[in-house]
Design a protein around this motif. Structure first.
Motif, PDB file in Angstrom:
ATOM      1  N   PRO A   1      30.215   5.651  -8.117  1.00  0.00           N
ATOM      2  CA  PRO A   1      28.760   5.617  -7.913  1.00  0.00           C
ATOM      3  C   PRO A   1      28.312   6.496  -6.749  1.00  0.00           C
ATOM      4  O   PRO A   1      28.953   6.508  -5.686  1.00  0.00           O
ATOM      5  CB  PRO A   1      28.483   4.137  -7.638  1.00  0.00           C
ATOM      6  N   ILE A   2      27.230   7.223  -6.941  1.00  0.00           N
ATOM      7  CA  ILE A   2      26.758   8.133  -5.894  1.00  0.00           C
ATOM      8  C   ILE A   2      26.003   7.410  -4.791  1.00  0.00           C
ATOM      9  O   ILE A   2      25.747   7.995  -3.732  1.00  0.00           O
ATOM     10  CB  ILE A   2      25.882   9.261  -6.480  1.00  0.00           C
ATOM     11  N   VAL A   3      25.653   6.164  -5.028  1.00  0.00           N
ATOM     12  CA  VAL A   3      24.988   5.359  -4.003  1.00  0.00           C
ATOM     13  C   VAL A   3      25.233   3.885  -4.327  1.00  0.00           C
ATOM     14  O   VAL A   3      25.335   3.509  -5.497  1.00  0.00           O
ATOM     15  CB  VAL A   3      23.466   5.672  -3.958  1.00  0.00           C
ATOM     16  N   GLY A   4      25.370   3.061  -3.300  1.00  0.00           N
ATOM     17  CA  GLY A   4      25.567   1.627  -3.510  1.00  0.00           C
ATOM     18  C   GLY A   4      24.252   0.942  -3.861  1.00  0.00           C
ATOM     19  O   GLY A   4      23.202   1.299  -3.303  1.00  0.00           O
ATOM     20  N   HIS A   5      24.300  -0.043  -4.743  1.00  0.00           N
ATOM     21  CA  HIS A   5      23.066  -0.694  -5.181  1.00  0.00           C
ATOM     22  C   HIS A   5      22.373  -1.432  -4.031  1.00  0.00           C
ATOM     23  O   HIS A   5      21.148  -1.298  -3.854  1.00  0.00           O
ATOM     24  CB  HIS A   5      23.359  -1.681  -6.314  1.00  0.00           C
ATOM     25  N   LYS A   6      23.118  -2.189  -3.264  1.00  0.00           N
ATOM     26  CA  LYS A   6      22.507  -2.989  -2.196  1.00  0.00           C
ATOM     27  C   LYS A   6      21.819  -2.090  -1.175  1.00  0.00           C
ATOM     28  O   LYS A   6      20.672  -2.347  -0.767  1.00  0.00           O
ATOM     29  CB  LYS A   6      23.574  -3.846  -1.518  1.00  0.00           C
ATOM     30  N   PHE A   7      22.518  -1.029  -0.765  1.00  0.00           N
ATOM     31  CA  PHE A   7      21.927  -0.085   0.188  1.00  0.00           C
ATOM     32  C   PHE A   7      20.690   0.587  -0.397  1.00  0.00           C
ATOM     33  O   PHE A   7      19.648   0.694   0.257  1.00  0.00           O
ATOM     34  CB  PHE A   7      22.969   0.978   0.567  1.00  0.00           C
ATOM     35  N   ALA A   8      20.797   1.051  -1.661  1.00  0.00           N
ATOM     36  CA  ALA A   8      19.694   1.776  -2.294  1.00  0.00           C
ATOM     37  C   ALA A   8      18.460   0.891  -2.437  1.00  0.00           C
ATOM     38  O   ALA A   8      17.329   1.339  -2.208  1.00  0.00           O
ATOM     39  CB  ALA A   8      20.130   2.297  -3.660  1.00  0.00           C
ATOM     40  N   ARG A   9      18.687  -0.365  -2.814  1.00  0.00           N
ATOM     41  CA  ARG A   9      17.563  -1.288  -2.978  1.00  0.00           C
ATOM     42  C   ARG A   9      16.830  -1.487  -1.661  1.00  0.00           C
ATOM     43  O   ARG A   9      15.600  -1.430  -1.590  1.00  0.00           O
ATOM     44  CB  ARG A   9      18.060  -2.623  -3.522  1.00  0.00           C
ATOM     45  N   SER A  10      17.600  -1.714  -0.604  1.00  0.00           N
ATOM     46  CA  SER A  10      17.003  -1.937   0.711  1.00  0.00           C
ATOM     47  C   SER A  10      16.251  -0.701   1.188  1.00  0.00           C
ATOM     48  O   SER A  10      15.129  -0.800   1.705  1.00  0.00           O
ATOM     49  CB  SER A  10      18.107  -2.309   1.711  1.00  0.00           C
TER      50      SER A  10
END
Length: 432
Positions: A411-420
């Protein structure tokens, strides 16, 4: 030189239930049908094997073959519309031009220019409603303004439709006033294009699938949607006929047609949405200028399988499942924080069924910037979306052969980080 009327085919490539064509043929003059391969549009297309151009060309040839059987034909022109009508006005003694209305900004400017030119020649210009069930000012609130929220709009739409259902015009090929003279459609290669290898879905409605539409429409591995978008886009089927059928088959499917009218109405009343957010405060969002991330999204290499499967389906077929369209749009705008206009433009380039109003409305819905959009703090989780709608991974494996191997990217970005990050960015822009 005999007097004639002209019917101008545009987003209405059919003979059955074609409103303006029906009115033109009721006049006591022969009707010359025309189609303009508009250079103002075609010259901007990068892909010279554009599937939509091939589709239009193929449809026109089919229609022309039918007209040849009654001794008539479509006159095709390859130029700007104004140049085309200047040429027609010098060749024919035109009394009136009939056409169906188009609500996009370019079409509006084009038609105004054509009407002004025709007026200088003493030629009438008559336009009719055909592309939608209800136009921009036909469904209004108690205060007389257009609806900004879909649910009350849809209630009024359904009530009006139930109490006064549309009438269908019938088959124009059975009329008598066609202009004599068989013609040929300009070949693709003469316009700098070639036939696309992408197949177009059938215009036939699968009644069995539509009856189960509300139960199956969210599962991309199932062949459970109509795939009629391209046919509605170019008018190869009648929206009125489809809506009348949908009413008897499935209320949820009819709702999708109402959404189409809703977004057309929003565009017609709010031309600024083409380049800006429907809600002006959302133009303050600090989008990331991440060209590398955008390219990975375009290529289906984000490391999120449901997103990548959707993008690969789009790139290979010109189509993407409706549920997946929402997921990939949410991912671009929320996970990657990339401007919705980038995604909208890519869809406009690739989608067979690209329609400015619906595409713009859908992207602004996903980004939270549009009318009646999902709230800014709602961020689709691609993993949970997969668990809900492609649990057995059939759709994903269909489009990602290297899935679950070392060749598939992380994944190019983590979901938790991206959501925040997305929620914080939106909050800052909105002053929350």
């Amino acid at each position: 030189m005999s007097k004639i009327n002209i019917f101008w085919f545009r987003r209405d490539l059919r003979f059955y239930d074609n409103t303006a064509l029906s009115y033109a043929l009721k006049e006591n003059l022969s009707v010359l049908p025309i189609f303009i391969f508009d250079k103002n549009i075609l010259d901007k297309l990068e892909d010279k094997d554009d599937a939509r151009v091939s589709f239009i060309h193929g449809q026109l040839n089919q229609m022309n073959d039918k007209l040849a059987q009654i001794g008539s034909g479509i006159k095709s022109l390859h130029s700007g519309p104004l140049e085309a009508f200047k040429a027609l006005a010098s060749e024919f003694k035109i009394v009136s031009v009939f056409t169906n209305r188009d609500y996009e900004p370019y079409a509006h400017e084009r038609d105004n220019e054509i009407e002004e030119f025709l007026k200088t020649k003493g030629i009438g210009f008559y336009t009719f409603k055909d592309h939608v069930i209800y136009e921009k000012e036909e469904i209004v609130s108690g205060t007389g303004s257009f609806y900004k929220v879909f649910t009350p709009y849809s209630r009024v739409w359904r009530s009006k439709f139930d109490h006064n259902p549309p009438t269908l015009q019938g088959d124009a090929l059975k009329e008598q006033n066609w202009h004599p003279g068989v013609d040929k459609i300009i070949p693709l290669h003469e316009m700098g294009f070639e036939k696309s290898s992408i197949d177009t879905p059938s215009p036939d409605l699968d009644n069995v699938a539509i009856r189960k539409y509300d139960q199956q429409r969210d599962f991309p591995a199932l062949d459970a949607t109509s795939k009629l978008g391209v046919h509605l886009r170019f008018g190869t089927i009648s929206i009125r006929s489809l809506a009348l059928t949908a009413k008897t088959l499935n209320s949820t499917f009819l709702n999708e047609l109402i959404w189409r009218d809703f977004y057309a109405m929003i565009l017609a009343n709010n031309q600024h949405v083409v380049n800006n957010a429907f809600k002006p405060q959302y133009d303050e969002i600090s989008w990331r200028q991440d060209e590398e991330g955008f390219q990975k999204w375009c290529d289906g290499l984000t490391g999120y399988p449901i997103v990548d499967a959707g993008m690969r389906q789009l790139n290979q077929t010109g189509y993407m499942h409706n549920r997946v369209r929402m997921i990939v749009a949410s991912f671009l705008t929320k996970h990657l924080l990339i401007d919705w206009r980038w995604g909208e433009a890519y869809f406009a380039k690739k989608l067979l069924d690209f329609d400015l109003a619906s595409n713009n409305g859908g992207w602004q819905w996903a980004a939270g910037t549009g009318t009646d959009a999902q709230p800014y703090f709602r961020v689709f989780n691609p993993t949970s979306q997969t668990e809900k709608f492609d649990r057995e991974l059939k759709y994903i494996k269909q489009w990602i052969p290297e899935y679950d191997t070392k060749d598939y990217p992380t994944p190019i970005v983590g979901h938790k980080f991206a959501r925040s990050r997305a929620i914080d960015t939106y909050k800052k822009a909105l002053g929350k």
